[in-house]
Enzyme design. Structure first.
Site, PDB file in Angstrom:
ATOM      1  N   HIS A  34     -15.598 -54.100 -51.117  1.00  0.00           N
ATOM      2  CA  HIS A  34     -16.572 -54.305 -50.043  1.00  0.00           C
ATOM      3  C   HIS A  34     -17.355 -53.006 -49.860  1.00  0.00           C
ATOM      4  CE1 HIS A  34     -13.640 -52.004 -47.833  1.00  0.00           C
ATOM      5  NE2 HIS A  34     -12.727 -52.962 -47.942  1.00  0.00           N
ATOM      6  N   HIS A  37     -15.553 -49.691 -50.064  1.00  0.00           N
ATOM      7  CA  HIS A  37     -15.265 -49.195 -51.417  1.00  0.00           C
ATOM      8  C   HIS A  37     -16.524 -48.612 -52.073  1.00  0.00           C
ATOM      9  CE1 HIS A  37     -11.957 -52.340 -51.072  1.00  0.00           C
ATOM     10  NE2 HIS A  37     -11.298 -51.234 -51.324  1.00  0.00           N
ATOM     11  N   GLN A  61       3.994 -51.527 -53.385  1.00  0.00           N
ATOM     12  CA  GLN A  61       3.689 -51.058 -52.028  1.00  0.00           C
ATOM     13  C   GLN A  61       3.714 -52.178 -50.992  1.00  0.00           C
ATOM     14  OE1 GLN A  61      -0.340 -49.649 -53.373  1.00  0.00           O
ATOM     15  NE2 GLN A  61      -0.979 -50.310 -51.344  1.00  0.00           N
ATOM     16  N   GLN A 148     -10.938 -42.853 -45.101  1.00  0.00           N
ATOM     17  CA  GLN A 148     -10.355 -42.389 -43.833  1.00  0.00           C
ATOM     18  C   GLN A 148      -9.744 -43.551 -43.050  1.00  0.00           C
ATOM     19  OE1 GLN A 148      -9.651 -39.551 -42.458  1.00  0.00           O
ATOM     20  NE2 GLN A 148      -9.148 -40.342 -40.430  1.00  0.00           N
ATOM     21  N   ASP A 150      -7.607 -45.695 -43.967  1.00  0.00           N
ATOM     22  CA  ASP A 150      -6.159 -45.611 -44.188  1.00  0.00           C
ATOM     23  C   ASP A 150      -5.760 -44.152 -43.993  1.00  0.00           C
ATOM     24  OD1 ASP A 150      -5.689 -48.393 -44.957  1.00  0.00           O
ATOM     25  OD2 ASP A 150      -6.907 -47.906 -46.695  1.00  0.00           O
ATOM     26  N   GLN A 153      -2.357 -42.859 -45.214  1.00  0.00           N
ATOM     27  CA  GLN A 153      -2.335 -42.845 -46.682  1.00  0.00           C
ATOM     28  C   GLN A 153      -3.043 -41.592 -47.217  1.00  0.00           C
ATOM     29  OE1 GLN A 153      -2.968 -46.308 -49.432  1.00  0.00           O
ATOM     30  NE2 GLN A 153      -5.059 -45.565 -49.475  1.00  0.00           N
ATOM     31  N   VAL A 176     -16.176 -46.973 -43.025  1.00  0.00           N
ATOM     32  CA  VAL A 176     -17.416 -47.742 -42.907  1.00  0.00           C
ATOM     33  C   VAL A 176     -17.158 -48.889 -41.922  1.00  0.00           C
ATOM     34  CG1 VAL A 176     -19.076 -49.181 -44.156  1.00  0.00           C
ATOM     35  CG2 VAL A 176     -18.103 -47.155 -45.254  1.00  0.00           C
ATOM     36  N   SER A 185     -12.649 -54.014 -44.001  1.00  0.00           N
ATOM     37  CA  SER A 185     -11.352 -54.085 -44.679  1.00  0.00           C
ATOM     38  C   SER A 185     -11.274 -55.372 -45.491  1.00  0.00           C
ATOM     39  CB  SER A 185     -10.229 -54.081 -43.628  1.00  0.00           C
ATOM     40  OG  SER A 185      -9.019 -54.539 -44.198  1.00  0.00           O
TER      41      SER A 185
HETATM   42  O1  PAF Z   1      -5.795 -48.113 -50.426  1.00  0.00           O
HETATM   43  C1  PAF Z   1      -5.500 -48.898 -51.353  1.00  0.00           C
HETATM   44  O2  PAF Z   1      -6.233 -49.825 -51.683  1.00  0.00           O
HETATM   45  C2  PAF Z   1      -4.172 -48.713 -52.091  1.00  0.00           C
HETATM   46  O3  PAF Z   1      -3.162 -48.327 -51.224  1.00  0.00           O
HETATM   47  C3  PAF Z   1      -4.270 -47.764 -53.295  1.00  0.00           C
HETATM   48  C4  PAF Z   1      -4.619 -46.349 -52.863  1.00  0.00           C
HETATM   49  C5  PAF Z   1      -5.312 -48.273 -54.277  1.00  0.00           C
HETATM   50  C6  PAF Z   1      -2.920 -47.696 -54.037  1.00  0.00           C
HETATM   51  O4  PAF Z   1      -2.548 -48.945 -54.527  1.00  0.00           O
END
Ligand code: PAF
Length: 284
Positions: A34, A37, A61, A148, A150, A153, A176, A185
């Site tokens: 989206h 990204h 994950q 940002q 996440d 993360q 964004v 998202s």
């Molecule tokens: O943020 C994400 O989309 C995921 O956690 C990542 C960093 C691609 C790892 O799988």
């Protein structure tokens, strides 16, 4: 644009770019791309001549009751978005390519993976740091870009790269937002129209918080109370956390001081939503 599905193919493609003296920027994603990204691709392109986007829904994950099986995989649309935005190569491996055998080696960042999302997603960050380490070892980028949105993360990955002397720069790009403030998202597509309208409560609570701090409020319990009033006014919205933590150590704060991360997570129907703001009292 090349679409590589094997480690060998992407390594070959990237080594050609590197041999030509071009910097390589990696945008790790799980696809369902989206505008958020796209902003990460732009941040990579501003720093590197060769941008690689990975599309991989990383099974390690996701917890057992999470949305791994339903996670959207609009592969053709994702590839078209990458192509339109000047990406040089997409790396879209299968799970068997990334995890060809039982995985016995994990990258685990301690302490800062425990609060916030770590509380309800105990294996999540171990999966993220392990897959990012694998992606960094496969692509060997000069720069890797994360969002940002996440926030935890991004903090965890930055710490991992520093602790393990990974030879790359971690760039964190601003969240964004839709025109009504909702953080963009991939999981917003789970919301029905009413839930989509209600989802702005997270952003509204964070903006109220920012405004209170700007007016001089420092008592976290008081500010959190104002935020909870906004969130609890939405029927069906289940707050998971409203946290005020130090922007690096993620230690809980009672007073607003220094670089503060204010982060919210809530469930709304089928979606788990997160959002955050960073406030730096030294620059207010
Ligand atoms: O943020 C994400 O989309 C995921 O956690 C990542 C960093 C691609 C790892 O799988």
């Amino acid at each position: 644009m090349q679409v590589a599905t094997t480690i060998e193919e992407i390594r070959q493609c990237v080594s050609q770019a590197r041999a030509a003296g071009r910097k390589v920027g990696l945008v790790p994603t799980m696809g369902a791309l989206h505008v958020g990204h796209v902003s990460l691709m732009e941040a990579a392109a501003a720093r590197c001549e060769c941008v690689v986007v990975s599309l991989f829904v990383n099974p390690t994950q996701f917890g057992p009751n999470e949305d791994f099986d339903n996670y959207p995989k609009p592969f053709e649309a994702d590839v078209a978005i990458c192509e339109r935005h000047g990406v040089e190569a997409v790396f879209a491996p299968s799970a068997a390519e990334m995890y060809p055998r039982e995985n016995l080696t994990w990258v685990n960042v301690e302490r800062i993976t425990e609060p916030l999302c770590g509380r309800s997603r105990p294996i999540h960050f171990r999966g993220v740091t392990t897959v990012c380490t694998k992606l960094f070892n496969i692509v060997r980028p000069d720069v890797a870009v994360f969002g940002q949105k996440d926030a935890q993360q991004a903090i965890v990955i930055r710490r991992m790269a520093a602790d393990l002397n990974m030879p790359l720069e971690i760039v964190v790009s601003p969240t964004v937002r839709e025109s009504d403030g909702l953080a963009v998202s991939s999981r917003n597509r789970y919301l029905d129209p009413q839930q989509r309208r209600d989802a702005t409560a997270l952003y509204r609570s964070l903006e109220t918080c920012r405004e209170s701090i700007r007016r001089g409020a420092t008592n976290v319990a008081e500010i959190r109370g104002q935020m909870l009033d906004i969130l609890h006014a939405v029927p069906g919205l289940e707050v998971e956390y409203v946290s005020f933590v130090d922007g690096e150590s993620l230690a809980d704060l009672e007073r607003i001081q220094g670089r503060v991360l204010i982060a919210v997570a809530a469930r709304l129907g089928p979606a788990r939503l997160i959002d955050n703001i960073l406030v730096d009292t030294t620059t207010l």
